[in-house]
Scaffold this motif. Structure first.
Motif, PDB file in Angstrom:
ATOM      1  N   ARG A 198      65.490  75.503 -27.210  1.00  0.00           N
ATOM      2  CA  ARG A 198      66.222  74.989 -28.352  1.00  0.00           C
ATOM      3  C   ARG A 198      66.604  73.664 -28.087  1.00  0.00           C
ATOM      4  N   SER A 199      66.687  72.572 -28.887  1.00  0.00           N
ATOM      5  CA  SER A 199      66.940  71.104 -28.731  1.00  0.00           C
ATOM      6  C   SER A 199      68.330  71.189 -29.166  1.00  0.00           C
ATOM      7  N   TYR A 200      69.279  70.763 -28.152  1.00  0.00           N
ATOM      8  CA  TYR A 200      70.742  70.654 -28.812  1.00  0.00           C
ATOM      9  C   TYR A 200      71.027  69.460 -29.297  1.00  0.00           C
ATOM     10  N   ASP A 201      71.791  69.335 -30.296  1.00  0.00           N
ATOM     11  CA  ASP A 201      72.318  68.106 -30.793  1.00  0.00           C
ATOM     12  C   ASP A 201      73.617  67.837 -30.164  1.00  0.00           C
ATOM     13  N   SER A 202      74.168  66.523 -30.287  1.00  0.00           N
ATOM     14  CA  SER A 202      75.325  66.065 -29.842  1.00  0.00           C
ATOM     15  C   SER A 202      76.676  67.190 -29.737  1.00  0.00           C
ATOM     16  N   THR A 203      76.757  67.790 -30.902  1.00  0.00           N
ATOM     17  CA  THR A 203      78.015  68.845 -31.130  1.00  0.00           C
ATOM     18  C   THR A 203      77.766  69.758 -30.164  1.00  0.00           C
ATOM     19  N   ALA A 204      76.463  70.332 -30.100  1.00  0.00           N
ATOM     20  CA  ALA A 204      76.055  71.532 -29.235  1.00  0.00           C
ATOM     21  C   ALA A 204      76.302  71.261 -27.913  1.00  0.00           C
ATOM     22  N   LEU A 205      76.129  69.980 -27.489  1.00  0.00           N
ATOM     23  CA  LEU A 205      76.115  69.343 -25.842  1.00  0.00           C
ATOM     24  C   LEU A 205      77.593  69.013 -25.727  1.00  0.00           C
ATOM     25  N   TRP A 206      78.450  68.622 -26.636  1.00  0.00           N
ATOM     26  CA  TRP A 206      79.844  68.477 -26.336  1.00  0.00           C
ATOM     27  C   TRP A 206      80.386  69.952 -26.089  1.00  0.00           C
ATOM     28  N   ASP A 207      80.159  70.790 -26.967  1.00  0.00           N
ATOM     29  CA  ASP A 207      80.889  72.150 -26.864  1.00  0.00           C
ATOM     30  C   ASP A 207      80.314  72.657 -25.461  1.00  0.00           C
ATOM     31  N   LEU A 208      79.051  72.504 -25.072  1.00  0.00           N
ATOM     32  CA  LEU A 208      78.746  73.186 -23.810  1.00  0.00           C
ATOM     33  C   LEU A 208      79.501  72.385 -22.643  1.00  0.00           C
ATOM     34  N   SER A 209      79.534  71.200 -22.833  1.00  0.00           N
ATOM     35  CA  SER A 209      80.046  70.462 -21.685  1.00  0.00           C
ATOM     36  C   SER A 209      81.766  70.867 -21.227  1.00  0.00           C
ATOM     37  N   TYR A 210      82.286  71.457 -22.331  1.00  0.00           N
ATOM     38  CA  TYR A 210      83.653  71.991 -22.203  1.00  0.00           C
ATOM     39  C   TYR A 210      83.720  73.616 -22.020  1.00  0.00           C
ATOM     40  N   ALA A 211      82.712  73.878 -21.713  1.00  0.00           N
ATOM     41  CA  ALA A 211      82.579  75.621 -21.377  1.00  0.00           C
ATOM     42  C   ALA A 211      82.817  75.859 -19.968  1.00  0.00           C
ATOM     43  N   ASP A 212      83.455  76.875 -19.801  1.00  0.00           N
ATOM     44  CA  ASP A 212      83.735  77.251 -18.426  1.00  0.00           C
ATOM     45  C   ASP A 212      82.858  78.603 -18.222  1.00  0.00           C
ATOM     46  N   ILE A 213      82.257  78.708 -17.294  1.00  0.00           N
ATOM     47  CA  ILE A 213      81.586  80.063 -16.644  1.00  0.00           C
ATOM     48  C   ILE A 213      82.334  81.059 -16.146  1.00  0.00           C
ATOM     49  N   LEU A 214      82.524  82.201 -16.628  1.00  0.00           N
ATOM     50  CA  LEU A 214      83.261  83.252 -16.233  1.00  0.00           C
ATOM     51  C   LEU A 214      82.644  84.408 -15.330  1.00  0.00           C
ATOM     52  N   TYR A 215      81.372  84.380 -15.662  1.00  0.00           N
ATOM     53  CA  TYR A 215      80.463  85.461 -14.785  1.00  0.00           C
ATOM     54  C   TYR A 215      79.028  85.048 -14.975  1.00  0.00           C
ATOM     55  N   ASP A 216      78.618  84.714 -13.689  1.00  0.00           N
ATOM     56  CA  ASP A 216      77.215  84.343 -13.562  1.00  0.00           C
ATOM     57  C   ASP A 216      76.707  84.770 -12.156  1.00  0.00           C
ATOM     58  N   PRO A 217      76.390  85.961 -12.036  1.00  0.00           N
ATOM     59  CA  PRO A 217      75.999  86.303 -10.469  1.00  0.00           C
ATOM     60  C   PRO A 217      74.522  85.944 -10.041  1.00  0.00           C
ATOM     61  N   GLU A 218      73.767  85.322 -10.982  1.00  0.00           N
ATOM     62  CA  GLU A 218      72.379  85.037 -10.730  1.00  0.00           C
ATOM     63  C   GLU A 218      72.381  83.442 -10.771  1.00  0.00           C
ATOM     64  N   GLY A 219      73.586  82.986 -11.128  1.00  0.00           N
ATOM     65  CA  GLY A 219      73.437  81.337 -11.472  1.00  0.00           C
ATOM     66  C   GLY A 219      72.506  80.652 -12.415  1.00  0.00           C
ATOM     67  N   LYS A 220      72.339  81.923 -13.384  1.00  0.00           N
ATOM     68  CA  LYS A 220      71.196  81.266 -14.276  1.00  0.00           C
ATOM     69  C   LYS A 220      71.988  80.586 -15.358  1.00  0.00           C
ATOM     70  N   ILE A 221      73.262  80.806 -15.751  1.00  0.00           N
ATOM     71  CA  ILE A 221      74.112  80.157 -16.821  1.00  0.00           C
ATOM     72  C   ILE A 221      74.052  78.606 -16.085  1.00  0.00           C
ATOM     73  N   ALA A 222      74.804  78.549 -14.974  1.00  0.00           N
ATOM     74  CA  ALA A 222      75.167  77.321 -14.235  1.00  0.00           C
ATOM     75  C   ALA A 222      73.885  76.383 -14.278  1.00  0.00           C
ATOM     76  N   GLU A 223      72.603  77.038 -14.182  1.00  0.00           N
ATOM     77  CA  GLU A 223      71.440  76.175 -14.150  1.00  0.00           C
ATOM     78  C   GLU A 223      71.041  75.610 -15.635  1.00  0.00           C
ATOM     79  N   PHE A 224      71.261  76.672 -16.553  1.00  0.00           N
ATOM     80  CA  PHE A 224      71.038  76.486 -17.911  1.00  0.00           C
ATOM     81  C   PHE A 224      71.878  75.289 -18.304  1.00  0.00           C
ATOM     82  N   LYS A 225      73.182  75.430 -18.025  1.00  0.00           N
ATOM     83  CA  LYS A 225      74.215  74.332 -18.315  1.00  0.00           C
ATOM     84  C   LYS A 225      74.018  72.905 -17.885  1.00  0.00           C
ATOM     85  N   SER A 226      73.335  73.023 -16.611  1.00  0.00           N
ATOM     86  CA  SER A 226      73.188  71.743 -15.858  1.00  0.00           C
ATOM     87  C   SER A 226      71.777  71.183 -16.559  1.00  0.00           C
ATOM     88  N   ARG A 227      70.647  71.923 -16.932  1.00  0.00           N
ATOM     89  CA  ARG A 227      69.755  71.386 -17.562  1.00  0.00           C
ATOM     90  C   ARG A 227      69.951  70.621 -18.575  1.00  0.00           C
TER      91      ARG A 227
END
Length: 263
Positions: free
Chosen positions: A24-53
């Protein structure tokens, strides 16, 4: 699930499909929201990779131009009209329309994503760079006063100081000639391309700038078409006077033709 109360606490819960969100293509609002998100549980590092991408999509500084133009159109172009007509209610309405793009542009100046409207003013205070007297002038920019003509003029001056502060900063950041201001940058660069080469095929210009741009000033007054070619009208370029077009566009022409010698 949306807004949910669990054990007396209010949560905004959203469940998504990981693979779908990757595509999915993220608009500026979605990207802003994601930029402030904290990852609480990510045993495989997939969420961190997703956020970075997702956040690899950087803020385009040139996008501030459209926002500043929208603000300028409302507080200055339409603004001057309604001050002259002394319709204070209509004037305050168009001033209101200048505030959102004006504050949004400040996030772009700071190379940050633009947040949702409900956070716009609040989060602007925490940005690294702001025009001088941001809080004071922003309060004035939102103040309708006593609905007198004087209150309109005072409000317009506050908006103008904020606009010029951001424009100066953007000119400094991008090396834009401050005689034109940042908003005129795109129009000036299009005109400069036509002046430098003097001739393009329709296909070349369409791929580079789009044919629609030729319908608008300042390009419209300084080119002519011969078959499938677009040519600079140098004589027209050099002979244009301030009264021939709106001052906003004339100043672009005046800057663009410096150094063009008459034949």
């Amino acid at each position: 699930m949306g807004i949910t109360v669990i054990d007396g606490y209010l949560y905004d819960i959203k469940l998504v499909n990981y693979e779908d969100e990757l595509e999915r293509s993220y608009d500026s609002t979605a990207l802003w929201d994601l930029s402030y998100a904290d990852i609480l549980y990510d045993p495989e590092g997939k969420i961190a990779e997703f956020k970075s991408r997702k956040l690899a999509c950087t803020v385009d500084i040139d996008s501030a131009g459209g926002l500043l133009w929208e603000a300028y159109w409302n507080y200055r172009l339409a603004g001057d009209i309604w001050i002259y007509r002394q319709d204070t209610m209509q004037e305050h309405y168009v001033f209101n329309n200048a505030i959102k793009p004006l504050v949004s542009a400040l996030f772009i100046v700071n190379r940050e994503y633009i947040p949702h409207d409900k956070w716009l003013i609040h989060m602007s205070r925490s940005l690294a760079w702001k025009p001088d007297s941001w809080e004071k002038d922003l309060q004035g920019a939102l103040n309708t006063g006593d609905f007198s003509v004087q209150s309109l003029e005072e409000r317009q001056m506050c908006i103008d100081r904020l606009w010029n502060g951001m424009n100066d900063r953007l000119c400094e950041m991008t090396g834009t000639d401050d005689r034109l201001n940042f908003v005129r940058k795109a129009g000036y660069e299009s005109l400069k391309k036509l002046i430098e080469k003097e001739e393009y095929t329709l296909q070349e210009w369409a791929a580079m700038e789009g044919l629609e741009a030729l319908n608008y000033e300042p390009l419209h007054s300084v080119f002519h078409r011969e078959g499938d070619r677009i040519l600079l009208d140098k004589e027209r370029l050099l002979s244009l006077r301030p009264e021939d077009m709106y001052v906003w566009f004339y100043e672009i022409v005046d800057a663009g033709r410096k150094g063009v010698a008459a034949e």
